[in-house]
Design an enzyme around this catalytic site. Structure first.
Site, PDB file in Angstrom:
ATOM      1  N   ASP A  34       0.905  -1.193   0.095  1.00 41.79           N
ATOM      2  CA  ASP A  34      -0.196   0.088  -0.191  1.00 41.79           C
ATOM      3  C   ASP A  34       0.875   1.177   0.229  1.00 41.79           C
ATOM      4  O   ASP A  34       0.511   2.254  -0.256  1.00 41.79           O
ATOM      5  CB  ASP A  34      -0.904   0.012   1.346  1.00 41.79           C
ATOM      6  N   ARG A  67       0.409  -8.736  -4.909  1.00 43.11           N
ATOM      7  CA  ARG A  67       0.992  -8.782  -3.745  1.00 43.11           C
ATOM      8  C   ARG A  67       1.595 -10.201  -3.608  1.00 43.11           C
ATOM      9  O   ARG A  67       2.668 -10.249  -2.865  1.00 43.11           O
ATOM     10  CB  ARG A  67       0.178  -8.662  -2.558  1.00 43.11           C
TER      11      ARG A  67
HETATM   12  N1  LIG Z   1      -1.504   0.073  17.619  1.00 41.79           N
HETATM   13  C1  LIG Z   1      -0.970  -1.156  17.435  1.00 41.79           C
HETATM   14  N2  LIG Z   1      -0.195  -1.699  18.722  1.00 41.79           N
HETATM   15  C2  LIG Z   1       0.122  -2.812  18.799  1.00 41.79           C
HETATM   16  N3  LIG Z   1       0.087  -3.867  17.706  1.00 41.79           N
HETATM   17  C3  LIG Z   1      -0.440  -3.280  16.646  1.00 41.79           C
HETATM   18  C4  LIG Z   1      -1.189  -1.952  16.409  1.00 41.79           C
HETATM   19  N4  LIG Z   1      -1.773  -2.087  15.098  1.00 41.79           N
HETATM   20  C5  LIG Z   1      -1.596  -3.080  14.689  1.00 41.79           C
HETATM   21  N5  LIG Z   1      -0.912  -4.014  15.377  1.00 41.79           N
HETATM   22  C6  LIG Z   1      -0.365  -5.604  15.179  1.00 41.79           C
HETATM   23  O1  LIG Z   1       0.348  -5.430  14.019  1.00 41.79           O
HETATM   24  C7  LIG Z   1       0.177  -6.307  13.102  1.00 41.79           C
HETATM   25  C8  LIG Z   1       0.062  -6.111  11.815  1.00 41.79           C
HETATM   26  O2  LIG Z   1      -1.110  -4.967  11.770  1.00 41.79           O
HETATM   27  P1  LIG Z   1      -2.224  -4.987  10.288  1.00 41.79           P
HETATM   28  O3  LIG Z   1      -2.737  -6.245  10.423  1.00 41.79           O
HETATM   29  O4  LIG Z   1      -2.708  -3.653  10.525  1.00 41.79           O
HETATM   30  O5  LIG Z   1      -0.963  -5.096   9.250  1.00 41.79           O
HETATM   31  P2  LIG Z   1       0.203  -3.734   8.996  1.00 41.79           P
HETATM   32  O6  LIG Z   1       1.210  -4.048   9.556  1.00 41.79           O
HETATM   33  O7  LIG Z   1      -0.730  -2.511   8.938  1.00 41.79           O
HETATM   34  O8  LIG Z   1       0.112  -4.143   7.408  1.00 41.79           O
HETATM   35  P3  LIG Z   1      -0.778  -4.059   6.076  1.00 41.79           P
HETATM   36  O9  LIG Z   1      -0.340  -2.813   5.468  1.00 41.79           O
HETATM   37  O10 LIG Z   1      -0.665  -5.542   5.202  1.00 41.79           O
HETATM   38  O11 LIG Z   1      -2.058  -3.995   6.513  1.00 41.79           O
HETATM   39  C9  LIG Z   1      -1.026  -7.123  13.847  1.00 41.79           C
HETATM   40  O12 LIG Z   1      -0.665  -8.300  14.677  1.00 41.79           O
HETATM   41  C10 LIG Z   1      -1.537  -6.250  14.739  1.00 41.79           C
HETATM   42  O13 LIG Z   1      -2.162  -6.692  15.650  1.00 41.79           O
HETATM   43  O1  LIG Z   2      -4.835 -10.701   2.584  1.00 35.88           O
HETATM   44  P1  LIG Z   2      -5.148  -9.834   3.736  1.00 35.88           P
HETATM   45  O2  LIG Z   2      -4.349 -10.259   5.100  1.00 35.88           O
HETATM   46  O3  LIG Z   2      -6.659  -9.569   3.943  1.00 35.88           O
HETATM   47  O4  LIG Z   2      -4.486  -8.394   3.178  1.00 35.88           O
HETATM   48  C1  LIG Z   2      -5.420  -7.492   2.461  1.00 35.88           C
HETATM   49  C2  LIG Z   2      -5.001  -6.126   2.847  1.00 35.88           C
HETATM   50  O5  LIG Z   2      -3.468  -6.116   3.031  1.00 35.88           O
HETATM   51  C3  LIG Z   2      -2.911  -4.769   2.021  1.00 35.88           C
HETATM   52  O6  LIG Z   2      -2.414  -5.749   0.858  1.00 35.88           O
HETATM   53  C4  LIG Z   2      -1.859  -4.207   2.659  1.00 35.88           C
HETATM   54  O7  LIG Z   2      -0.751  -4.988   2.851  1.00 35.88           O
HETATM   55  C5  LIG Z   2      -4.202  -4.204   1.796  1.00 35.88           C
HETATM   56  O8  LIG Z   2      -3.966  -3.408   0.610  1.00 35.88           O
HETATM   57  C6  LIG Z   2      -5.058  -5.075   1.609  1.00 35.88           C
HETATM   58  O9  LIG Z   2      -6.414  -4.682   1.939  1.00 35.88           O
END
Ligand SMILES: Nc1ncnc2c1ncn2[C@@H]1O[C@H](COP(=O)(O)OP(=O)(O)OP(=O)(O)O)[C@@H](O)[C@H]1O
Ligand SMILES: O=P(O)(O)OC[C@H]1O[C@](O)(CO)[C@@H](O)[C@@H]1O
Length: 368
Positions: A132, A292
């Site tokens: 993203d 991805r």
């Molecule tokens: N504010 C926070 N404090 C602690 N842990 C967090 C927080 N936000 C997210 N996490 C943890 O970080 C991990 C990844 O978060 P999330 O699933 O939102 O994906 P991401 O790192 O934002 O990547 P993506 O871009 O794929 O969504 C998860 O295990 C989630 O529980």
């Molecule tokens: O396969 P998952 O865990 O639902 O992830 C999809 C999400 O992860 C992302 O690819 C970010 O890594 C988002 O763009 C998308 O909504």
């Protein structure tokens, strides 16, 4: 992701003589629910040519105390494992490299603060990873270029399909929860897109200046059109039940409805209403996970290598609580606290978004 992990191991092993290197499987929950996997350059041969993540990942499962207890229990802060490193950085004896998107970085900050609170000798490094490209401060996240390349293939297919039919719209849905970076870059580079819809810009379908009016003109002029919509765009326009409004994924992120299918349905309803006796078709392509799941391209693979080695050098130099990433092309060590709070969205008021509007001639939907 696999390239970063491989190059972290190669850097630690070859450059610093570290021999006790472990991978945590299945995301944060893996710290306390899985045994760590011992890693070495030999066993990781070819990882950089594989898509996805060999160590598996997951959402949710963030239990701060369990995670930091595991770091202590598995001895990631033990002194016995790093005889060579002891001389290099007597302060930081253990190291934890955390790779992921904005949510992961927020978790990494909590882990870093807890480790500091417990006075553990463990360096914490965040390495931003998300197609993203929504992690702030750094120029871009690795994976974006690869995702844009794959997105272009979907857009090109939509264009061919739309050109091949009468009054056809090629509709492509791309990843991007809070930002339309992939759609934005793919639109500029593919040049086949007539309208790019991203979470950062509101849009509307009906009436003057709306999407339907724009597409009506395009179909009259060209007989086809290509619309790219980011999965996070238009979510407030899609009808949903109270239960759907409350739905969250394991990480607490709101669960989106499928804007692509919704838009396909709205386009068909529009045409049936306004052009009941005319041919019309929507060719809908949803490459969401495909963009991805592919191996990193050359640009991203190179970027991953530099990120991994820069991270190792930083922690070996005694830094901790930082994220490694390029700022205006220069690799920097940025405080984790800064990155965890920063967002990277498409600025629809800057010149780059003007390029999109000049390339597509799409409506500004009332927002300049
Ligand atoms: N504010 C926070 N404090 C602690 N842990 C967090 C927080 N936000 C997210 N996490 C943890 O970080 C991990 C990844 O978060 P999330 O699933 O939102 O994906 P991401 O790192 O934002 O990547 P993506 O871009 O794929 O969504 C998860 O295990 C989630 O529980
Ligand atoms: O396969 P998952 O865990 O639902 O992830 C999809 C999400 O992860 C992302 O690819 C970010 O890594 C988002 O763009 C998308 O909504």
């Amino acid at each position: 992701m696999n390239t970063v992990i491989k190059e972290l191991v190669v850097g630690l092993w070859e450059l610093y003589g570290v021999r006790q290197i472990y991978g945590i499987q299945a995301g944060y929950r893996g710290f306390y629910s899985r045994e760590p996997v011992q890693l070495s350059p030999k066993m990781m041969h070819g990882w950089h040519k594989r898509g996805g993540t060999v160590l598996e990942t997951s959402r949710g499962g963030f239990d701060l105390n369990k995670i930091v207890d595991a770091i202590q229990h598995h001895g990631f802060n033990q002194e016995s494992w790093y005889p060579l490193v002891l001389e290099l950085c007597s302060e930081i004896l253990g190291q934890v490299y955390i790779i992921g998107g904005d949510g992961t970085m927020r978790g990494a900050l909590e882990i870093f603060n807890e480790i500091q609170q417990r006075k553990l000798h463990v360096g914490v490094v965040g390495i931003p990873k998300t197609v993203d490209n929504d992690v702030g401060i750094i120029d871009r996240s690795f994976g974006l270029q690869t995702a844009v390349e794959m997105a272009q293939q979907a857009i090109s297919a939509a264009h061919v399909e739309a050109e091949s039919a009468v009054n056809a719209i090629g509709l492509v849905k791309l990843m991007g929860r809070s930002t339309g970076q992939i759609a934005f870059h793919a639109t500029l580079s593919s040049r086949d897109v007539d309208c790019c819809l991203i979470p950062e810009t509101e849009f509307y379908l009906e009436g003057k200046g709306g999407l339907f009016e724009f597409l009506e003109d395009r179909l009259k002029e060209n007989g086809h059109a290509v619309v790219v919509v980011t999965e996070g765009a238009g979510q407030d326009m899609i009808p949903r039940t109270d239960a759907q409004k409350e739905e969250r994924d394991e990480s607490g992120n709101s669960v989106f409805l499928d804007v692509g299918s919704w838009m396909k349905s709205e386009l068909k309803k529009w045409w049936d209403r306004d052009h009941p006796d005319e041919l019309f078709t929507v060719k809908y392509i949803d490459p969401t996970h495909m963009i991805r799941a592919v191996p990193a391209n050359a640009t991203d693979n190179l970027y991953c290598t530099l990120l991994a080695h820069s991270s190792v050098h930083g922690v070996m130099a005694g830094y901790t609580g930082f994220v490694c990433g390029p700022i205006n092309g220069n690799y920097a060590y940025i405080p984790l606290e800064e990155v965890a709070q920063a967002k990277h969205e498409v600025n629809t008021r800057d010149h780059k978004w003007t390029w999109v509007r000049s390339v597509t001639n799409q409506p500004d939907f009332g927002k300049s």
